[in-house]
Design an enzyme around this catalytic site. Structure first.
Site, mmCIF file in Angstrom:
data_model
loop_
_atom_site.group_PDB
_atom_site.id
_atom_site.type_symbol
_atom_site.label_atom_id
_atom_site.label_comp_id
_atom_site.label_asym_id
_atom_site.label_seq_id
_atom_site.Cartn_x
_atom_site.Cartn_y
_atom_site.Cartn_z
ATOM 1 N N THR A 151 0.885 -1.176 -0.093
ATOM 2 C CA THR A 151 -0.031 0.048 -0.170
ATOM 3 C C THR A 151 0.962 1.224 -0.128
ATOM 4 O O THR A 151 2.005 1.224 0.140
ATOM 5 C CB THR A 151 -1.080 0.128 1.300
ATOM 6 N N LYS B 250 -7.833 2.649 3.515
ATOM 7 C CA LYS B 250 -6.656 2.523 4.609
ATOM 8 C C LYS B 250 -6.508 3.758 4.992
ATOM 9 O O LYS B 250 -5.498 3.780 5.976
ATOM 10 C CB LYS B 250 -5.491 1.979 3.846
ATOM 11 N N GLY C 210 -3.621 6.890 8.815
ATOM 12 C CA GLY C 210 -3.430 5.946 7.393
ATOM 13 C C GLY C 210 -2.756 4.729 7.838
ATOM 14 O O GLY C 210 -1.669 4.911 8.773
ATOM 15 N N SER D 140 4.767 0.167 0.629
ATOM 16 C CA SER D 140 5.404 -0.397 -0.524
ATOM 17 C C SER D 140 5.965 0.864 -1.403
ATOM 18 O O SER D 140 6.977 0.726 -1.888
ATOM 19 C CB SER D 140 4.925 -1.457 -1.443
ATOM 20 N N CYS E 73 5.075 2.038 -8.315
ATOM 21 C CA CYS E 73 4.977 1.039 -7.544
ATOM 22 C C CYS E 73 3.894 -0.370 -8.111
ATOM 23 O O CYS E 73 2.539 0.140 -7.955
ATOM 24 C CB CYS E 73 4.715 0.917 -5.950
#
Length: 184
Positions: free
Chosen positions: A12, A44, A58, A137, A171
């Site tokens: 995420t 999230k 978050g 990530s 990503c």
């Protein structure tokens, strides 16, 4: 399949930006298992209102672990109204010393509009330099993009959205389906 061969949950990207009296936390919606996207619309980024205080959060990492931490943070905030720093430190202490909590794999970015913190399982409560923090990530991509945009005329939300778009382009564990929460 052996436990160590399991592909694991990935990714995420969460970013927190403080600029012009406003704090924005934005997060993508992708949840992946190995090379498979399980869900593209996960939420999230959350707003907590313990005792009437407004806090935005978050999380990156395991969802169940993150919800456990959010519940604990909410209890800490109820016990110390208006004191996000103290509640965050208390959560980090518990996380580091409690045998159950030590196994939790998540990170949090939290803000009450004044303070902006990253909370980790290593016992860290970090206040980022440059009024920007990112985790997950794609966190480093979003952080670099956001820092490059901080000197622009863009407001906090625009910077967060642009940085997240750049992270999503780079990503593979980050998508462009954003949840954004603001607090002044």
């Amino acid at each position: 399949m052996a436990e160590n061969e399991f592909p694991g949950w990935h990714g995420t990207t969460i970013i927190g930006v403080r600029k012009g009296g406003q704090v924005v936390i934005a997060g993508d919606g992708q949840v992946s298992l190995g090379q498979t996207v399980i869900k593209g619309t996960a939420r999230k980024v959350r707003r907590l209102s313990p005792g009437g205080d407004d806090v935005i959060c978050g999380f990156a990492g395991s969802t169940a672990d993150a919800f456990t931490l959010l519940e604990r943070l909410e209890k800490k905030l109820e016990a110390t109204p208006g004191q996000l720093a103290r509640a965050s430190v208390e959560l980090a202490k518990d996380w580091r010393t409690d045998k159950y909590l030590q196994k939790l794999e998540a990170m949090l970015i939290v803000s009450d509009g004044k303070d902006l913190f990253v909370i980790t399982g290593a016992g860290d409560v970090l206040e980022p330099e440059h009024d920007i923090a990112a985790i997950g990530s794609g966190g480093n991509f979003a952080l670099a993009a956001g820092r490059a945009l901080m000197d622009s005329d863009h407001d906090a939300e625009t910077i967060a959205r642009k940085a997240m778009a750049i992270a999503a382009d780079i990503c593979v564990y980050t998508n462009g389906n954003l949840t954004v929460e603001k607090i002044s």
